[in-house]
Scaffold this motif. Sequence first.
Motif, short mmCIF file in Angstrom:
data_model
loop_
_atom_site.label_atom_id
_atom_site.label_comp_id
_atom_site.label_asym_id
_atom_site.label_seq_id
_atom_site.Cartn_x
_atom_site.Cartn_y
_atom_site.Cartn_z
N SER A 163 0.83 -1.21 0.00
CA SER A 163 0.00 0.00 0.00
C SER A 163 0.87 1.26 0.00
N ILE A 164 2.01 1.21 0.65
CA ILE A 164 2.91 2.37 0.66
C ILE A 164 3.58 2.54 -0.72
N ALA A 165 4.06 1.44 -1.27
CA ALA A 165 4.68 1.49 -2.60
C ALA A 165 3.66 1.98 -3.64
N ASP A 166 2.43 1.54 -3.48
CA ASP A 166 1.35 1.87 -4.41
C ASP A 166 1.06 3.37 -4.41
N VAL A 167 0.89 3.95 -3.24
CA VAL A 167 0.54 5.37 -3.18
C VAL A 167 1.74 6.22 -3.60
N TYR A 168 2.95 5.76 -3.29
CA TYR A 168 4.13 6.52 -3.70
C TYR A 168 4.23 6.55 -5.23
N ASP A 169 3.96 5.41 -5.85
CA ASP A 169 4.00 5.38 -7.31
C ASP A 169 2.91 6.27 -7.91
N ALA A 170 1.71 6.24 -7.29
CA ALA A 170 0.62 7.06 -7.81
C ALA A 170 0.99 8.55 -7.75
N MET A 171 1.61 8.96 -6.65
CA MET A 171 1.97 10.37 -6.51
C MET A 171 3.00 10.79 -7.55
N THR A 172 3.97 9.92 -7.78
CA THR A 172 5.03 10.30 -8.71
C THR A 172 4.54 10.23 -10.16
N SER A 173 3.54 9.40 -10.43
CA SER A 173 3.11 9.29 -11.83
C SER A 173 2.12 10.39 -12.19
N ALA A 174 1.67 11.18 -11.22
CA ALA A 174 0.74 12.27 -11.52
C ALA A 174 1.48 13.49 -12.03
N ARG A 175 2.64 13.31 -12.63
CA ARG A 175 3.38 14.48 -13.05
C ARG A 175 4.19 14.20 -14.31
N ILE A 176 3.47 13.60 -15.26
CA ILE A 176 4.09 13.24 -16.52
C ILE A 176 4.73 14.45 -17.19
N TYR A 177 4.18 15.64 -16.92
CA TYR A 177 4.59 16.83 -17.64
C TYR A 177 5.88 17.45 -17.12
N ARG A 178 6.44 16.97 -16.01
CA ARG A 178 7.55 17.71 -15.44
C ARG A 178 8.79 16.90 -15.05
N GLY A 179 8.83 15.64 -15.32
CA GLY A 179 10.00 14.91 -14.86
C GLY A 179 9.89 14.53 -13.40
N PRO A 180 10.98 14.09 -12.80
CA PRO A 180 10.90 13.48 -11.48
C PRO A 180 10.25 14.36 -10.42
N LEU A 181 9.45 13.71 -9.59
CA LEU A 181 8.87 14.36 -8.44
C LEU A 181 9.98 14.65 -7.43
N CYS A 182 9.92 15.82 -6.83
CA CYS A 182 10.85 16.09 -5.76
C CYS A 182 10.39 15.24 -4.56
N PRO A 183 11.21 14.29 -4.12
CA PRO A 183 10.74 13.35 -3.08
C PRO A 183 10.34 14.06 -1.79
N PHE A 184 10.92 15.24 -1.56
CA PHE A 184 10.60 15.94 -0.32
C PHE A 184 9.16 16.45 -0.31
N LYS A 185 8.62 16.70 -1.49
CA LYS A 185 7.21 17.10 -1.56
C LYS A 185 6.32 15.91 -1.23
N ALA A 186 6.69 14.75 -1.75
CA ALA A 186 5.91 13.54 -1.45
C ALA A 186 5.95 13.25 0.04
N ILE A 187 7.13 13.42 0.62
CA ILE A 187 7.29 13.12 2.04
C ILE A 187 6.51 14.11 2.90
N ALA A 188 6.56 15.40 2.52
CA ALA A 188 5.80 16.41 3.25
C ALA A 188 4.31 16.06 3.22
N LEU A 189 3.88 15.53 2.09
CA LEU A 189 2.47 15.17 1.94
C LEU A 189 2.11 14.00 2.85
N PHE A 190 2.95 12.99 2.89
CA PHE A 190 2.72 11.88 3.81
C PHE A 190 2.66 12.42 5.24
#
Length: 357
Positions: free
Chosen positions: A257-284
């Motif tokens: 479930s953690i791997a799943d939501v992390y992948d979902a967050m990073t794939s919601a940004r096809i237009y910009r390249g890699p997600l800044c992981p710190f934004k994902a972490i702040a969100l968690f």
Amino acid sequence: MKRVKTSDLLPGMITAEDVLNYNNQLILPKGLILTDKTITKLAFYSVISVKVEDSVANVNEKNLDEPTYAEKIRQSPEFIKFRDEFRQDVDSFKQVVNDVVEKGAPLNVDRLMNHTLNILEPGWTSPNIFDMLHSMREYDDATYVHCMNVALICNVFARWLHLSEEEIRTATISGLLHDIGKTQIPDSIIKKPGKLTEEEYSIVKTHPQVGHQMLASSALPKSILNAVLLHHEKCDGSGYPFGFSGDQIDPYAKIVSIADVYDAMTSARIYRGPLCPFKAIALFESEGLQKYDTKYILTFLENVVNTYLLNTIRLNNGVTGKIVYINKNHLSSPTIQTDHGFLDLSAHPELYIEDIV
Ligand SMILES: [Fe+2]
Ligand SMILES: [Fe+2]
């Protein structure tokens, strides 16, 4: 007004309706100007699409061009090798699943175990598998690719948890198969660009049980079947299909479930390249550490952050610096070394990491 898939949203678009999650909880209000952060939040809550206004607000998104960090990754020989291997593995995985779906054959566990995850062969080492995965976004976003991503994230995650080789395999296969039930949901629903009706949504939510049924007659261990069945359960009881909490949820389901939501967050940004992981972490950290098993989520986030130690970053105020110290109690706010000395971000709530450079 138009409806836009979460993965196609752009900063500056304005919500034309209140956005709710599957529990009818308010995620974003109507009239909000979307940002990178709020788009990622929609993915965190598995929101599929959003109604937005025709007009777009003017936002200073300096990242609409490909960031150089992503360019560097995409040009590296490691990435090119990774991409080729990834595609071959996805094809192999698709064939194994098609035999089940179309011929009604039992899942070929041996083929799955021995011929689908070549990307994990010893000798093949990726300096940072997350960077690689983030950079794959432009290619495809189908269920199979998502499953491969989650499998690879589970594999790395299981190593961070110091599981045995056997357990690492179990976690990896759990990730690979977690959404297999989606292959049985009609394309007209899975690929529907518009908002799902209540009924369509309830059909999508059957995919854990459908997947579990597809695999029930195979020789897979029970923990993998449980991971497939329970990967949308949340530790606070807010998940589905059963609303289980805490210990009722199988450890492998918690990992997936953690791997799943992390992948979902990073794939919601096809237009910009890699997600800044710190934004994902702040969100968690702001939205729901309690939804996940503390032991697992902290290990996961801490290790994601650690892979970026000594990287150069840019803050939201434009200042650049190097990550020199990870603060365990505020994972998204490490200490940065700038030209003017050290800066502890946890003492500056107005500052956050905008990008890796
Ligand atoms: Fe799922
Ligand atoms: Fe999934």
